[in-house]
Write an enzyme that holds these catalytic residues in place. Structure first.
Site, short mmCIF file in Angstrom:
data_model
loop_
_atom_site.label_atom_id
_atom_site.label_comp_id
_atom_site.label_asym_id
_atom_site.label_seq_id
_atom_site.Cartn_x
_atom_site.Cartn_y
_atom_site.Cartn_z
N LEU A 17 48.28 34.49 35.42
CA LEU A 17 49.07 35.53 34.76
C LEU A 17 49.14 36.79 35.60
O LEU A 17 49.91 37.71 35.30
CB LEU A 17 48.42 35.90 33.42
N GLU A 143 37.39 42.40 35.95
CA GLU A 143 38.29 41.29 35.63
C GLU A 143 37.44 40.04 35.41
O GLU A 143 36.61 39.69 36.24
CB GLU A 143 39.27 41.05 36.79
N ASP A 150 37.91 28.84 27.85
CA ASP A 150 37.20 28.00 28.82
C ASP A 150 35.71 27.99 28.49
O ASP A 150 35.14 29.05 28.18
CB ASP A 150 37.31 28.58 30.25
N PRO A 193 51.01 31.81 20.74
CA PRO A 193 49.86 31.60 21.64
C PRO A 193 49.04 32.88 21.85
O PRO A 193 47.81 32.82 21.91
CB PRO A 193 50.52 31.15 22.95
N CYS A 385 42.11 36.09 64.99
CA CYS A 385 40.88 35.31 65.10
C CYS A 385 41.15 34.00 65.84
O CYS A 385 41.28 34.00 67.05
CB CYS A 385 40.26 35.11 63.73
N HIS A 513 39.87 40.15 61.79
CA HIS A 513 41.01 39.97 60.87
C HIS A 513 41.56 41.32 60.42
O HIS A 513 41.11 41.87 59.41
CB HIS A 513 40.56 39.18 59.64
N GLU A 515 44.21 41.94 58.94
CA GLU A 515 44.97 41.87 57.68
C GLU A 515 44.17 42.41 56.48
O GLU A 515 44.76 42.88 55.52
CB GLU A 515 45.44 40.44 57.41
N1 GLN Z 1 37.32 28.68 63.86
C1 GLN Z 1 37.20 29.86 64.64
C2 GLN Z 1 35.77 30.37 64.69
O1 GLN Z 1 34.97 30.01 63.88
C3 GLN Z 1 38.11 30.94 64.12
C4 GLN Z 1 37.77 31.41 62.75
C5 GLN Z 1 38.84 32.22 62.11
O2 GLN Z 1 39.98 32.19 62.54
N2 GLN Z 1 38.51 32.93 61.07
O3 GLN Z 1 35.42 31.15 65.54
#
Ligand code: GLN
Length: 539
Positions: A17, A143, A150, A193, A385, A513, A515
């Site tokens: 949802l 949350e 459930d 519901p 990565c 990462h 992101e």
């Molecule tokens: N598999 C790669 C490592 O372990 C890259 C991991 C990833 O992209 N998060 O280093």
């Protein structure tokens, strides 16, 4: 500090949802008024954390600064409230039970019978309180995963009841999100519901005070009134949550119904002025975005948006920054590997390529081919990565002419003599006890004059990691001499963190990462300039 207040968000009727977005939006609204709100997730499943769960089932694993591997909802929270969360903000039944059982073995409950109530529920309460304390929250938005009804969720719902007893009715607020199914035959949204779900909550001693109604179509006023009447909530506290084109509109939508004020009144806190102008501007910009940019995503879980949620959000945010709409085109690297002409055609059509994180062998040769294509054709490439490791392997094979270059991860039988990416067990001992992954935030220094340095405009950065393997330092010099620059390293110089191809408009890879730290209206610099490079190339 004053005692915190708590808001619990539950869901009824069905899953998916968007409770996470509702929780995140609620906290974002409160924060916009200066109320120190934070968010946490209580997940009823038995895994200790989502770190080991397949992205097929559970979407991406979101990593926090402190290295906690958490549910993707924590990504929504961070993107909405723009505050780094901690491991305390992610609690699962598995974590709760494993702690209680360890304490039992240690003799903490000697002589006693351990029970779901009060021991498991007590531990959950302890964890909620710890999260509020660590986040220094005035209002902790919790949350509860799953759907009311459930079996697994019951202890958490019992906790809501107990917390209300412990902190008083003014300090604990229950929000409930449900679905209004639409029946075409009668051209109606049905409320039954929702009524049943609320009845189930009541049976457990919880009276929801604010109800969010999800529907794909506009919800007529009379339906809101009906729900208020049958579910015994204030009319103004039934908030329509109709499907919108962008989740970032939701705080603005909710605030149209004065959600912030309603919550403050119910929690007995002074109602501030909520300033959502950043959201207004951001959403405006999203709506204005015109031309489309196609970004190829060469991952493993094709068509599975949730598995790359933060990557996609970061790419889209970068697009909006440049006034463009990003469309994601999945690139199936197994088909690239098989020289499938249609897939190659798709690859040629995209404006830029992201090779995201991943584990294991599948599609790796195809990813290397994608990297080679981007390097040779000067197509913008962002390696996250695994994607940065791929970049190094490709460069080693085709520029340094190390034909069998690979990563130790893809060479279980140890056939190759050249692991340009390898496992460094010693380093692991220093960085992290026990675990085999490098997890969480680590500092990185940037080399002056490189692309990375220009992108970040900073000398030292901190980014989040989740990987086992590292760039093999033995090859550093050879790479650098041939135009593969190491532009970011750990402060002690032992670990390669960012790499880039010189003489290329934008080919860069990070061992971390980025992101996870991108925000909807403030895209991460690596994504921002990646999309910027595709826009330039287009021109
Ligand atoms: N598999 C790669 C490592 O372990 C890259 C991991 C990833 O992209 N998060 O280093």
């Amino acid at each position: 500090m004053r005692k915190p207040k708590f808001i619990f968000v539950t869901g009824g009727v069905c899953s998916s949802l968007g409770k996470g977005i509702i929780a995140a939006s609620t906290a974002a609204i409160l924060r916009s008024g200066g109320v120190r709100a934070a968010t946490m997730k209580l997940d009823p499943y038995l895994n200790v954390d989502p770190g080991t769960m397949s992205p097929f089932q559970h979407g991406e694993v979101f990593v926090l600064d402190d290295g906690a591997e958490t549910d993707l909802d924590l990504g929504h929270y961070e993107r909405f409230i723009d505050v780094p969360l901690t491991r305390h903000c992610s609690v699962t039944t598995g974590k709760v039970y494993s702690e209680v059982l360890a304490e039992e073995r240690d003799g903490k409950y000697l002589g006693g019978t351990i029970q779901v109530v009060p021991h498991i529920t007590g531990k959950i309460i302890e964890k909620i309180e710890a999260a509020a304390k660590h986040m220094k929250a005035e209002v902790m938005v919790c949350e509860i995963g799953g759907t009311v009804g459930d079996i697994e969720g019951e202890p958490f719902l019992e906790v809501v009841r107990q917390m209300r007893k412990k902190y008083g009715a003014e300090s604990v607020l229950s929000l409930h999100a449900t679905l209004l199914p639409y029946l075409a035959a009668s051209n109606e949204l049905k409320t039954k519901p929702t009524q049943l779900s609320v009845r189930e909550l009541r049976r457990l001693g919880i009276s929801p005070e604010i109800i969010f109604l999800r529907a794909d179509t506009k919800i007529p006023k009379k339906i809101l009134k009906k729900v208020a009447y049958f579910c015994d909530v204030d009319e103004e506290a039934v908030i329509p949550a109709e499907t919108v084109s962008s989740i970032y509109e939701i705080p603005l939508r909710f605030q149209k119904f004065d959600l912030g004020k309603i919550i403050c009144q119910k929690l007995g806190i002074r109602c501030p002025r909520f300033k959502l102008s950043d959201w207004e501007k951001g959403v405006e910009r999203m709506k204005k975005a015109s031309a489309e940019i196609i970004i190829g995503l060469a991952g493993k879980y094709n068509e599975l948006d949730d598995a790359y949620l933060s990557v996609i959000e970061a790419a889209k945010a970068a697009g909006f920054y440049h006034g463009k709409k990003v469309r994601i085109q999945w690139i199936d690297t197994e088909r690239i590997e098989q020289n499938d002409e249609d897939e190659w055609e798709e690859l040629r059509r995209v404006d830029g390529i992201i090779v995201p994180g991943g584990f294991g062998n599948r599609g790796i040769e195809g990813k290397i081919a994608v990297a080679q294509y981007c390097r040779e054709e000067k197509k913008p490439y962002l390696g996250l990565c695994l994607g940065s490791q791929i970049m190094a392997i490709e460069f080693a094979r085709h520029v340094l002419k190390i034909k069998d270059a690979t990563s130790e991860e893809f060479d279980e039988e140890k056939k190759s003599r050249h692991h340009v990416i390898h496992f460094i067990p010693e380093q692991r001992k220093i960085l992290k006890k026990g675990g085999t992954m490098r997890l969480g935030a680590y500092p990185c220094v940037l080399k002056k004059g490189t692309l990375a340095w220009k992108i970040y405009r900073e000398a030292k950065i901190s980014e989040r990691h989740r990987h086992r393997y590292e760039f093999n330092n033995k090859y550093r010099e050879r790479f650098e001499k041939n135009g593969f620059l190491i532009s970011g390293i750990s402060p002690d110089r032992s670990l390669v963190e960012i790499v880039e191809v010189a003489d290329h408009p934008y080919m860069i890879g990070s061992q971390f990462h980025p992101e996870f730290k991108s925000r909807p209206f403030r895209p991460h610099p690596l994504f921002r300039d990646f999309v910027g490079a595709t826009v330039k190339k287009e021109k």
